[in-house]
Write a protein that holds these residues in place. Structure first.
Motif, PDB file in Angstrom:
ATOM      1  N   GLY A 118       0.816  -1.212   0.000  1.00  0.00           N
ATOM      2  CA  GLY A 118       0.000   0.000   0.000  1.00  0.00           C
ATOM      3  C   GLY A 118       0.848   1.261   0.000  1.00  0.00           C
ATOM      4  N   ALA A 119       1.918   1.266   0.799  1.00  0.00           N
ATOM      5  CA  ALA A 119       2.806   2.433   0.853  1.00  0.00           C
ATOM      6  C   ALA A 119       3.520   2.630  -0.477  1.00  0.00           C
ATOM      7  CB  ALA A 119       3.814   2.248   1.985  1.00  0.00           C
ATOM      8  N   ALA A 120       3.987   1.530  -1.067  1.00  0.00           N
ATOM      9  CA  ALA A 120       4.694   1.625  -2.347  1.00  0.00           C
ATOM     10  C   ALA A 120       3.773   2.139  -3.449  1.00  0.00           C
ATOM     11  CB  ALA A 120       5.252   0.261  -2.730  1.00  0.00           C
ATOM     12  N   ASP A 121       2.537   1.664  -3.438  1.00  0.00           N
ATOM     13  CA  ASP A 121       1.577   2.076  -4.460  1.00  0.00           C
ATOM     14  C   ASP A 121       1.148   3.525  -4.253  1.00  0.00           C
ATOM     15  OD1 ASP A 121       0.039   1.512  -6.745  1.00  0.00           O
ATOM     16  OD2 ASP A 121      -1.747   1.132  -5.530  1.00  0.00           O
ATOM     17  N   ARG A 122       1.117   3.955  -3.008  1.00  0.00           N
ATOM     18  CA  ARG A 122       0.681   5.324  -2.700  1.00  0.00           C
ATOM     19  C   ARG A 122       1.777   6.334  -2.995  1.00  0.00           C
ATOM     20  NH1 ARG A 122      -0.135   9.793  -2.233  1.00  0.00           N
ATOM     21  NH2 ARG A 122      -1.457  10.968  -0.779  1.00  0.00           N
ATOM     22  N   TRP A 123       3.006   6.026  -2.617  1.00  0.00           N
ATOM     23  CA  TRP A 123       4.069   7.025  -2.710  1.00  0.00           C
ATOM     24  C   TRP A 123       5.132   6.746  -3.778  1.00  0.00           C
ATOM     25  CZ3 TRP A 123       2.532   5.851   2.566  1.00  0.00           C
ATOM     26  CH2 TRP A 123       1.778   6.883   3.133  1.00  0.00           C
ATOM     27  N   GLY A 124       5.054   5.600  -4.429  1.00  0.00           N
ATOM     28  CA  GLY A 124       6.002   5.339  -5.509  1.00  0.00           C
ATOM     29  C   GLY A 124       5.794   6.330  -6.652  1.00  0.00           C
ATOM     30  N   ARG A 125       6.885   6.709  -7.315  1.00  0.00           N
ATOM     31  CA  ARG A 125       6.786   7.736  -8.363  1.00  0.00           C
ATOM     32  C   ARG A 125       6.065   7.226  -9.616  1.00  0.00           C
ATOM     33  NH1 ARG A 125      12.317   9.363  -9.970  1.00  0.00           N
ATOM     34  NH2 ARG A 125      12.895   7.273  -9.229  1.00  0.00           N
ATOM     35  N   LYS A 126       6.162   5.940  -9.901  1.00  0.00           N
ATOM     36  CA  LYS A 126       5.468   5.315 -11.032  1.00  0.00           C
ATOM     37  C   LYS A 126       5.762   6.034 -12.352  1.00  0.00           C
ATOM     38  CE  LYS A 126       1.508   5.404  -8.686  1.00  0.00           C
ATOM     39  NZ  LYS A 126       1.942   5.535  -7.290  1.00  0.00           N
ATOM     40  N   GLN A 127       7.043   6.240 -12.618  1.00  0.00           N
ATOM     41  CA  GLN A 127       7.466   6.929 -13.840  1.00  0.00           C
ATOM     42  C   GLN A 127       8.331   6.061 -14.749  1.00  0.00           C
ATOM     43  OE1 GLN A 127       9.495  10.354 -12.270  1.00  0.00           O
ATOM     44  NE2 GLN A 127       7.604  11.512 -11.898  1.00  0.00           N
ATOM     45  N   ARG A 128       9.108   5.153 -14.177  1.00  0.00           N
ATOM     46  CA  ARG A 128      10.047   4.362 -14.976  1.00  0.00           C
ATOM     47  C   ARG A 128       9.313   3.297 -15.800  1.00  0.00           C
ATOM     48  NH1 ARG A 128      15.473   4.651 -13.038  1.00  0.00           N
ATOM     49  NH2 ARG A 128      15.654   5.726 -11.021  1.00  0.00           N
ATOM     50  N   THR A 129       9.860   3.037 -16.979  1.00  0.00           N
ATOM     51  CA  THR A 129       9.367   1.958 -17.828  1.00  0.00           C
ATOM     52  C   THR A 129      10.439   0.871 -17.898  1.00  0.00           C
ATOM     53  OG1 THR A 129      10.214   3.121 -19.772  1.00  0.00           O
ATOM     54  CG2 THR A 129       7.905   3.478 -19.195  1.00  0.00           C
ATOM     55  N   LEU A 130      10.121  -0.281 -18.500  1.00  0.00           N
ATOM     56  CA  LEU A 130      11.056  -1.399 -18.492  1.00  0.00           C
ATOM     57  C   LEU A 130      12.339  -1.126 -19.281  1.00  0.00           C
ATOM     58  CD1 LEU A 130       8.986  -4.702 -18.645  1.00  0.00           C
ATOM     59  CD2 LEU A 130      10.153  -3.631 -16.714  1.00  0.00           C
ATOM     60  N   ASP A 131      12.298  -0.204 -20.232  1.00  0.00           N
ATOM     61  CA  ASP A 131      13.530   0.099 -20.957  1.00  0.00           C
ATOM     62  C   ASP A 131      14.515   0.883 -20.083  1.00  0.00           C
ATOM     63  OD1 ASP A 131      12.154   2.476 -20.861  1.00  0.00           O
ATOM     64  OD2 ASP A 131      12.304   2.900 -23.003  1.00  0.00           O
ATOM     65  N   GLN A 132      14.075   1.292 -18.893  1.00  0.00           N
ATOM     66  CA  GLN A 132      14.952   1.975 -17.943  1.00  0.00           C
ATOM     67  C   GLN A 132      15.432   1.043 -16.832  1.00  0.00           C
ATOM     68  OE1 GLN A 132      11.780   5.128 -17.385  1.00  0.00           O
ATOM     69  NE2 GLN A 132      13.558   6.474 -17.433  1.00  0.00           N
ATOM     70  N   LEU A 133      15.115  -0.248 -16.948  1.00  0.00           N
ATOM     71  CA  LEU A 133      15.509  -1.216 -15.926  1.00  0.00           C
ATOM     72  C   LEU A 133      17.025  -1.369 -15.904  1.00  0.00           C
ATOM     73  CD1 LEU A 133      14.406  -3.268 -13.849  1.00  0.00           C
ATOM     74  CD2 LEU A 133      14.410  -4.969 -15.672  1.00  0.00           C
ATOM     75  N   THR A 134      17.627  -1.172 -14.730  1.00  0.00           N
ATOM     76  CA  THR A 134      19.075  -1.265 -14.583  1.00  0.00           C
ATOM     77  C   THR A 134      19.467  -2.624 -14.003  1.00  0.00           C
ATOM     78  OG1 THR A 134      19.088  -0.383 -12.322  1.00  0.00           O
ATOM     79  CG2 THR A 134      19.148   1.216 -14.135  1.00  0.00           C
ATOM     80  N   TRP A 135      20.774  -2.929 -14.044  1.00  0.00           N
ATOM     81  CA  TRP A 135      21.258  -4.187 -13.470  1.00  0.00           C
ATOM     82  C   TRP A 135      20.999  -4.220 -11.968  1.00  0.00           C
ATOM     83  CZ3 TRP A 135      22.264  -7.799 -16.872  1.00  0.00           C
ATOM     84  CH2 TRP A 135      22.673  -7.430 -18.151  1.00  0.00           C
ATOM     85  N   LYS A 136      21.217  -3.096 -11.313  1.00  0.00           N
ATOM     86  CA  LYS A 136      20.976  -3.023  -9.875  1.00  0.00           C
ATOM     87  C   LYS A 136      19.507  -3.267  -9.554  1.00  0.00           C
ATOM     88  CE  LYS A 136      21.198   0.171  -5.934  1.00  0.00           C
ATOM     89  NZ  LYS A 136      21.582   1.549  -5.508  1.00  0.00           N
TER      90      LYS A 136
END
Length: 280
Positions: free
Chosen positions: A131-149
């Motif tokens: 719930g906290a992640a869904d409420r406050w996560g920025r929700k901007q990145r797409t899968l083409d921005q997925l990093t190794w980390k």
């Protein structure tokens, strides 16, 4: 376990595998309540092959493209930084943590961690985290921005699903939201990441059970796997549409309510505090 019980548990598996509410936790609780007892880690792993077959069918075009480009990159016929080839490596990287931890903590996963108090506790604790992640996560990145980390962090989050009640999809989706990925991107990578882990786990459990001479109701397990496949496919299609316009709030509420119910059933003596064992 009979065919009817297997079919019912397959329905439960298909309904809960892709929703962030924990299929293993539901199988343990529902299996005990219907008199089939906790079907166990082996039944769970094998029946999950059905739901993963549904993932492979639903994402077949993505999977074929990723496997093809990854193979061509190995042969030097496409650039190593090709997005699909890179996704193949990221899925492999994200699978390593759950593979290692699953082998290392195998005994605890199949015994102590399947306790009903553990399931109830992880249900509500991770409901709050989701719930906290869904409420406050920025929700901007797409899968083409997925990093190794980030790929490794997704993998570590998936490892939490070794504890019934956490949820494989719930853990990875929560990690994705915390890292700033959109709901759709987090869910899509969660489903792709689960394929090698679940398939390898399922076949390993078959080998392990056969080697140990354990008694498995293969007919019931087979029926459960088929039912899980059909129902799982429908659930994937529904969930991908649902999260494009809705939050994960309904699942947060459901997890908390389910935790309260499990605690109450333990307190009433309907479910043992420990799976198959009571504290008293």
């Amino acid at each position: 376990m009979g065919i009817g019980e297997g079919a019912f548990l397959g329905l439960v598996q298909g309904l809960t595998e892709f929703l962030p509410i924990s299929s293993s936790g539901h199988l343990a609780v529902v299996g005990t309540l219907v008199g089939a007892d906790d079907p166990g880690a082996a039944f769970t792993a094998i029946s999950q092959l059905g739901t993963e077959a549904a993932v492979i069918l639903y994402f077949r075009k993505d999977i074929a493209r990723i496997v093809s480009r990854w193979t061509l990159a190995l042969l030097g016929r496409v650039p190593r930084d090709d997005p699909d080839a890179r996704m193949g490596w990221l899925v492999i990287l994200g699978t390593i943590p759950i593979g290692l931890l699953g082998l290392f903590f195998k005994d605890a996963i199949e015994t102590t961690l399947r306790g009903f108090v553990v399931i109830a506790t992880t249900l509500w604790v991770f409901a709050l985290v989701l719930g906290a992640a869904d409420r406050w996560g920025r929700k901007q990145r797409t899968l083409d921005q997925l990093t190794w980390k980030h790929g490794l962090l997704f993998g570590l989050a998936q490892s939490l699903a070794l504890i019934p009640g956490v949820s494989r999809s719930g853990g990875t989706i929560t990690a994705g939201l915390l890292l700033g990925y959109t709901r759709e991107a987090a869910a899509r990578y969660s489903f792709l990441l689960a394929i090698p882990a679940v398939v390898l786990s399922g076949f390993y459990q078959v080998y392990d059970e056969l080697s140990a001479g354990a008694a498995i109701s293969w007919s019931a397990t087979a029926v459960a796997t088929v039912v899980a496949f059909v129902v799982g496919y429908v659930v994937i299609a529904w969930l991908m549409r649902f999260i494009s316009t809705h939050s994960y709030a309904p699942f947060v509420v459901y997890r908390i309510a389910a935790a309260v119910v499990v605690y109450a059933l333990v307190a009433a003596g309907t479910l043992p505090a420990l799976n198959g064992t009571d504290f008293g």
